[in-house]
Design a protein around this motif. Sequence first.
Motif, PDB file in Angstrom:
ATOM      1  N   THR A 129     123.834  34.168  34.953  1.00  0.00           N
ATOM      2  CA  THR A 129     124.104  32.723  35.071  1.00  0.00           C
ATOM      3  C   THR A 129     125.451  32.351  34.446  1.00  0.00           C
ATOM      4  O   THR A 129     126.199  31.558  35.003  1.00  0.00           O
ATOM      5  CB  THR A 129     122.975  31.925  34.372  1.00  0.00           C
TER       6      THR A 129
ATOM      7  N   ARG B 175     120.567  38.548  43.644  1.00  0.00           N
ATOM      8  CA  ARG B 175     120.718  38.213  42.213  1.00  0.00           C
ATOM      9  C   ARG B 175     121.683  39.211  41.551  1.00  0.00           C
ATOM     10  O   ARG B 175     122.465  38.856  40.678  1.00  0.00           O
ATOM     11  CB  ARG B 175     119.372  38.221  41.488  1.00  0.00           C
TER      12      ARG B 175
ATOM     13  N   ASN C 273     129.053  27.637  37.791  1.00  0.00           N
ATOM     14  CA  ASN C 273     128.901  29.084  37.991  1.00  0.00           C
ATOM     15  C   ASN C 273     128.970  29.539  39.454  1.00  0.00           C
ATOM     16  O   ASN C 273     128.493  30.622  39.785  1.00  0.00           O
ATOM     17  CB  ASN C 273     127.640  29.583  37.288  1.00  0.00           C
TER      18      ASN C 273
ATOM     19  N   HIS D 113     124.344  29.615  43.662  1.00  0.00           N
ATOM     20  CA  HIS D 113     122.915  29.704  43.331  1.00  0.00           C
ATOM     21  C   HIS D 113     122.300  30.814  44.161  1.00  0.00           C
ATOM     22  O   HIS D 113     122.708  31.040  45.295  1.00  0.00           O
ATOM     23  CB  HIS D 113     122.221  28.374  43.671  1.00  0.00           C
TER      24      HIS D 113
ATOM     25  N   ARG E 110     129.639  35.475  40.289  1.00  0.00           N
ATOM     26  CA  ARG E 110     129.853  34.521  39.203  1.00  0.00           C
ATOM     27  C   ARG E 110     130.985  34.946  38.282  1.00  0.00           C
ATOM     28  O   ARG E 110     131.701  34.101  37.739  1.00  0.00           O
ATOM     29  CB  ARG E 110     128.549  34.321  38.441  1.00  0.00           C
TER      30      ARG E 110
HETATM   31  P1  ATP Z   1     120.741  29.118  39.754  1.00  0.00           P
HETATM   32  O1  ATP Z   1     119.335  28.555  39.753  1.00  0.00           O
HETATM   33  O2  ATP Z   1     121.806  28.062  39.874  1.00  0.00           O
HETATM   34  O3  ATP Z   1     120.896  30.234  40.745  1.00  0.00           O
HETATM   35  P2  ATP Z   1     120.079  30.792  37.537  1.00  0.00           P
HETATM   36  O4  ATP Z   1     118.799  31.035  38.296  1.00  0.00           O
HETATM   37  O5  ATP Z   1     120.879  31.967  37.134  1.00  0.00           O
HETATM   38  O6  ATP Z   1     121.023  29.802  38.350  1.00  0.00           O
HETATM   39  P3  ATP Z   1     118.651  28.893  36.011  1.00  0.00           P
HETATM   40  O7  ATP Z   1     118.009  29.245  34.733  1.00  0.00           O
HETATM   41  O8  ATP Z   1     117.786  28.707  37.219  1.00  0.00           O
HETATM   42  O9  ATP Z   1     119.797  29.939  36.275  1.00  0.00           O
HETATM   43  O10 ATP Z   1     119.498  27.563  35.771  1.00  0.00           O
HETATM   44  C1  ATP Z   1     119.885  26.730  36.850  1.00  0.00           C
HETATM   45  C2  ATP Z   1     121.243  26.176  36.560  1.00  0.00           C
HETATM   46  O11 ATP Z   1     121.163  25.365  35.380  1.00  0.00           O
HETATM   47  C3  ATP Z   1     122.307  27.232  36.245  1.00  0.00           C
HETATM   48  O12 ATP Z   1     122.971  27.658  37.398  1.00  0.00           O
HETATM   49  C4  ATP Z   1     123.231  26.490  35.307  1.00  0.00           C
HETATM   50  O13 ATP Z   1     124.174  25.737  36.040  1.00  0.00           O
HETATM   51  C5  ATP Z   1     122.315  25.531  34.579  1.00  0.00           C
HETATM   52  N1  ATP Z   1     121.930  26.064  33.278  1.00  0.00           N
HETATM   53  C6  ATP Z   1     120.930  26.937  33.023  1.00  0.00           C
HETATM   54  N2  ATP Z   1     120.851  27.220  31.708  1.00  0.00           N
HETATM   55  C7  ATP Z   1     121.819  26.484  31.119  1.00  0.00           C
HETATM   56  C8  ATP Z   1     122.262  26.302  29.788  1.00  0.00           C
HETATM   57  N3  ATP Z   1     121.686  26.956  28.780  1.00  0.00           N
HETATM   58  N4  ATP Z   1     123.302  25.468  29.565  1.00  0.00           N
HETATM   59  C9  ATP Z   1     123.899  24.805  30.569  1.00  0.00           C
HETATM   60  N5  ATP Z   1     123.528  24.926  31.866  1.00  0.00           N
HETATM   61  C10 ATP Z   1     122.517  25.746  32.132  1.00  0.00           C
END
Ligand code: ATP
Length: 139
Positions: A93, A87, A114, A117, A104
């Motif tokens: 994100t 992470r 981004n 994952h 990222r």
């Molecule tokens: P990932 O799960 O992809 O590793 P993350 O854990 O940093 O990313 P999460 O909160 O799990 O973030 O969100 C999953 C995915 O949903 C993000 O990678 C992003 O593409 C999308 N996402 C999350 N929050 C938002 C938001 N506020 N607006 C638009 N897209 C979002």
Amino acid sequence: MKGNITLTLIKPYAVQHGYVGSILAKINEASFRISAMKYLQMNKKQAEQFYAIHKGKPYFEKLVRFITDGPLVVALLERENAVEIYRKLIGATDPKIAAEGTLRKLFGASIELNAVHGSDSDENAVWEANFFFSEMERF
Ligand code: ATP
Ligand code: MG
């Protein structure tokens, strides 16, 4: 005890822009062992299952659309304290606020596009590993 596996996706956006090699190089430099890896395209149903926790969020449909937009690389990564260290390597994100040098920041275009994952807990890492890989595909 901290777990030693995490799951990453090099998302379709990053594949399409030719970032796979550079991202894998950074993963190697950070001392992760790749214990399983494949190249596949998720369908809508699989994406909705993978991102089930985000169902109902305003960005859910876009999220599913972007992750199914083309082939992606899925890899199971191994090292001590894998989830937390990966992470850190990928950064926030939203690439705009991700730290310098993170995956990222280097390869992402926006909060939606981004680049990668990374699992957010040991429990989810195990769930995601089982979602993508059978025992026979792990080394
Ligand atoms: P990932 O799960 O992809 O590793 P993350 O854990 O940093 O990313 P999460 O909160 O799990 O973030 O969100 C999953 C995915 O949903 C993000 O990678 C992003 O593409 C999308 N996402 C999350 N929050 C938002 C938001 N506020 N607006 C638009 N897209 C979002
Ligand atoms: Mg997440």
